[in-house]
Design an enzyme around this catalytic site. Structure first.
Site, PDB file in Angstrom:
ATOM      1  CG  ASN A  11      -1.879   1.256   1.165  1.00 31.11           C
ATOM      2  OD1 ASN A  11      -1.508   1.964   0.401  1.00 31.11           O
ATOM      3  ND2 ASN A  11      -2.261   1.601   2.823  1.00 31.11           N
ATOM      4  CE  LYS A  13       0.268   2.996   4.915  1.00 32.99           C
ATOM      5  NZ  LYS A  13       0.033   2.803   6.505  1.00 32.99           N
ATOM      6  CG  HIS A  98      -5.672   1.914   5.323  1.00 31.51           C
ATOM      7  ND1 HIS A  98      -4.697   2.993   6.792  1.00 31.51           N
ATOM      8  CD2 HIS A  98      -4.695   1.494   5.188  1.00 31.51           C
ATOM      9  CE1 HIS A  98      -3.822   2.354   6.827  1.00 31.51           C
ATOM     10  NE2 HIS A  98      -3.370   1.307   6.249  1.00 31.51           N
ATOM     11  CD  GLU A 100      -2.464   6.055   6.848  1.00 31.75           C
ATOM     12  OE1 GLU A 100      -2.733   5.447   5.940  1.00 31.75           O
ATOM     13  OE2 GLU A 100      -1.872   4.966   7.316  1.00 31.75           O
ATOM     14  CD  GLU A 166      -3.150  -2.742   7.193  1.00 32.56           C
ATOM     15  OE1 GLU A 166      -2.442  -2.256   6.858  1.00 32.56           O
ATOM     16  OE2 GLU A 166      -4.049  -1.099   7.113  1.00 32.56           O
ATOM     17  N   GLY A 172       2.992   2.066  10.746  1.00 32.00           N
ATOM     18  CA  GLY A 172       3.648   3.838  10.559  1.00 32.00           C
ATOM     19  C   GLY A 172       4.339   4.020  12.417  1.00 32.00           C
ATOM     20  CB  SER A 207       5.418  -1.788  12.034  1.00 35.17           C
ATOM     21  OG  SER A 207       5.272  -0.340  11.573  1.00 35.17           O
TER      22      SER A 207
HETATM   23  P1  13P Z   1       3.179   0.264   6.949  1.00 31.68           P
HETATM   24  O1  13P Z   1       3.593  -0.709   6.713  1.00 31.68           O
HETATM   25  O2  13P Z   1       3.836   1.409   6.811  1.00 31.68           O
HETATM   26  O3  13P Z   1       3.473   0.413   8.905  1.00 31.68           O
HETATM   27  O4  13P Z   1       2.231   0.545   7.562  1.00 31.68           O
HETATM   28  C1  13P Z   1       0.251  -0.560   7.448  1.00 31.68           C
HETATM   29  C2  13P Z   1      -0.378  -0.428   6.282  1.00 31.68           C
HETATM   30  O5  13P Z   1      -1.193   0.908   7.259  1.00 31.68           O
HETATM   31  C3  13P Z   1      -0.776  -0.941   5.457  1.00 31.68           C
HETATM   32  O6  13P Z   1      -1.459  -0.858   4.640  1.00 31.68           O
END
Ligand code: 13P
Length: 248
Positions: A11, A13, A98, A100, A166, A172, A207
């Site tokens: 992803n 983002k 997600h 976010e 997740e 993050g 992560s």
């Molecule tokens: P990270 O791997 O950067 O922690 O992000 C995970 C994520 O939100 C994948 O959708």
């Protein structure tokens, strides 16, 4: 139950530019063999989808999107992108719900479900994200939160489905749950899905990096990963994919 074909998804983002799509042929070169036994997916930002799909053509890599409209039909919705448009651009999967989007854009379970339904209508496989916050974990509410999110966000229409667990507190940063904590939640999700196709893959996300991927993939009940930061560069993403036991 027979083992499901693993899915390892990146992803991106809101990161990257068209020039970064040159990572795609590099990744294909490194993981070409492994991609026969593992579905490898890259979800770049929407404006890069068509070019990403073009760069992935003639490779085993799959392309997906990070979000879609809840409206299945073409309609006057300025700024929205339909699942059918994503499919037309070359996407095969779309991430919905997600954390976010749930947090920053206030997306509810009902909206996430509508998006997942729209994805299915367009022939895309929805990747529905669920996961608890640190506060919810500390308060012992993991199962309650996951049960509600799974129960109310996944599509009611039968069709291909992926769920990504997740935990919000692992995205993050650097923290990850222990493999046994991951297995516990994945088993709980599997139970919650009871009666629904056993072909639903449950991914872990938060992560994941080349250093911890092997241990995470070794946790029972993990059918793959949804990777953020470490999916942007072919070096790290290929190392994660090659850490999967199915790669060798
Ligand atoms: P990270 O791997 O950067 O922690 O992000 C995970 C994520 O939100 C994948 O959708």
């Amino acid at each position: 139950m027979a083992a499901l074909k693993p899915l390892i998804a990146g992803n991106w983002k809101m990161f990257g530019r068209q020039a970064d799509l040159s990572e795609i042929p590099v990744l294909a070169e490194r993981v070409g063999e492994a991609a026969k036994s593992i579905d490898v997916l890259i979800c770049p930002p929407a404006p890069m989808l068509a070019i990403a799909a073009w760069r992935a053509k003639d490779t085993p890599l799959l392309i997906g999107a990070q979000d879609c409209s809840a409206a299945a039909l073409d309609s006057p919705r300025t700024g929205d992108v339909s699942a059918a448009m994503l499919a037309d651009a070359g996407a095969r999967y779309v991430i919905v719900g997600h954390s976010e989007r749930r947090t920053i854009f206030g997306e509810t379970d009902a909206l996430v479900r509508a998006k997942a339904e729209a994805a299915l209508t367009a022939g895309l496989t929805p990747i529905v994200c669920v996961g608890e916050t640190q506060g919810e974990r500390t308060a012992g509410r993991v199962e309650e939160v996951i049960c509600r999110q799974v129960g109310e966000s996944i599509p009611q229409t039968r069709g291909p489905l992926v769920i990504a667990y997740e935990p919000v507190w692992c995205i993050g940063g650097a923290a990850t749950p222990t493999p046994s904590q991951i297995t516990q939640v994945h088993s709980f999700i599997r139970e919650t899905l009871a009666g629904r196709g056993g072909d639903t893959r449950i991914l872990y996300g938060g992560s994941v990096n080349p250093g911890n991927a092997g241990e995470i993939f070794g946790a029972p009940g993990v059918d793959g990963a949804l990777v953020g930061r470490a999916s942007l560069k072919a070096d790290d993403f290929s190392a994660i994919i090659l850490a999967h036991p199915a790669a060798s």
